[in-house]
Motif scaffolding. Structure first.
Motif, PDB file in Angstrom:
ATOM      1  N   GLY A   1      70.795  38.856  45.444  1.00 31.21           N
ATOM      2  CA  GLY A   1      70.814  40.071  46.240  1.00 31.21           C
ATOM      3  C   GLY A   1      71.601  39.946  47.528  1.00 31.21           C
ATOM      4  O   GLY A   1      71.948  40.952  48.139  1.00 31.21           O
ATOM      5  N   PHE A   2      71.876  38.708  47.954  1.00 35.52           N
ATOM      6  CA  PHE A   2      72.655  38.474  49.164  1.00 35.52           C
ATOM      7  C   PHE A   2      74.122  38.246  48.791  1.00 35.52           C
ATOM      8  O   PHE A   2      74.430  37.603  47.794  1.00 35.52           O
ATOM      9  N   GLU A   3      75.007  38.762  49.613  1.00 35.13           N
ATOM     10  CA  GLU A   3      76.450  38.637  49.361  1.00 35.13           C
ATOM     11  C   GLU A   3      77.167  38.279  50.662  1.00 35.13           C
ATOM     12  O   GLU A   3      76.891  38.862  51.709  1.00 35.13           O
TER      13      GLU A   3
ATOM     14  N   TYR B   1      72.893  42.418  52.597  1.00 37.26           N
ATOM     15  CA  TYR B   1      71.787  42.640  51.669  1.00 37.26           C
ATOM     16  C   TYR B   1      71.679  44.146  51.491  1.00 37.26           C
ATOM     17  O   TYR B   1      71.408  44.887  52.441  1.00 37.26           O
ATOM     18  N   LYS B   2      71.928  44.598  50.261  1.00 38.72           N
ATOM     19  CA  LYS B   2      72.029  46.022  49.952  1.00 38.72           C
ATOM     20  C   LYS B   2      73.149  46.618  50.813  1.00 38.72           C
ATOM     21  O   LYS B   2      74.282  46.188  50.749  1.00 38.72           O
TER      22      LYS B   2
ATOM     23  N   TYR C   1      65.255  38.523  58.457  1.00 39.63           N
ATOM     24  CA  TYR C   1      65.958  37.704  57.460  1.00 39.63           C
ATOM     25  C   TYR C   1      66.164  36.269  57.928  1.00 39.63           C
ATOM     26  O   TYR C   1      66.957  35.527  57.345  1.00 39.63           O
TER      27      TYR C   1
END
Length: 274
Positions: free
Chosen positions: A142-144, A188-189, A216
């Motif tokens: 989910g993390f980029e 994230y999102k 986070y």
């Protein structure tokens, strides 16, 4: 008398950038990367200079610490010229350091009638970065991670101001950062949750500044970004630098866990301007 140099003439104090405590904040201003101002006792042949770094709201003294042509006038210059400018920027204190033990003795004498407060700063460097093997850290699902560039600013994210305000804390403009700096962030999102940018830059060194949103933290995001920053420095020939207060144990431990080693320490002084 004390004079302010035009930015195009900052090179006139380049010969004063010597000594182990002449850090990248000083060099970044003099070499034209970071915003700031330079004050000298002689326009054409300065022996001593005071560097004002706009990014860190701090002052540094370099050159001949026994130069009476500078020392005898600096107190008055600070009161009459620096204090009003600092007030316009919202500063209430004059925060400064010397660049040697000899400078510390001089400054304590020059400002003996001021109410001086002292703390200690630590500097770290990543030695031999060119041969460093930097570990890869996997991100959770989910993390980029993305580079901080103009394409990032075109994305529809809920908090782009998180990144832009970080950059403008250290740089005169986004364009200056994109030309000379580097940065990475984790998404994230549709939200930027952690960001690392080059804070101070010189011809051959870089410092970094990393911020993670409270919700986070403790996910290894800062360390992942710092490793990416270190990889960039290794691949582009920059020596990574780190600066923090002695009492900031978290920052010190993070630096050491990423491979930085303590290089030096110096006294940071401040007194009220008004």
């Amino acid at each position: 008398m004390i004079y302010e140099l035009n930015k195009s003439h900052f090179y006139k104090v380049s010969h004063l950038l010597t000594g182990d405590l002449v850090n990248i904040e000083i060099k970044g201003v003099v070499q034209g990367y970071q915003p700031g101002w330079v004050f000298v006792e002689h326009i054409d042949h300065p022996k001593t200079a005071m560097i004002w770094s706009k990014a860190i709201d701090g002052f540094y003294f370099i050159g001949d610490e026994n130069n009476t042509d500078f020392n005898d006038y600096i107190n008055q210059f600070i009161s009459l010229d620096i204090a009003p400018r600092a007030k316009d920027l919202g500063l209430i204190s004059f925060e400064f350091s010397g660049t040697s033990l000899s400078w510390d003795k001089t400054l304590e004498s020059v400002f003996q009638n001021r109410e001086l407060h002292r703390s200690k700063q630590f500097t770290y460097k990543y030695k031999n970065i060119i041969n460093a093997s930097i570990a890869e850290i996997e991100l959770q699902n989910g993390f980029e991670m993305m580079e901080v560039n103009v394409f990032l600013l075109e994305k529809k994210l809920s908090n782009l101001d998180f990144v832009t305000s970080m950059i403008l804390d250290w740089w005169d403009s986004l364009d200056d950062f994109f030309v000379s700096g580097v940065g990475f962030c984790i998404l994230y999102k549709d939200q930027i949750v952690s960001c690392c940018i080059s804070s101070c830059v010189t011809d051959d060194a870089m410092g970094s500044h990393t911020v993670t949103l409270n919700d986070y933290r403790n996910h290894g995001l800062a360390k992942k970004l710092i490793h990416q920053f270190l990889t960039y420095c290794r691949d582009h020939g920059f020596e990574p630098n780190w600066d923090c207060m002695e009492e900031n144990l978290g920052s010190r431990l993070l630096a050491e866990s990423c491979g930085y080693t303590k290089d030096s320490e110096y006294i940071l002084y401040h007194f009220k301007l008004y």
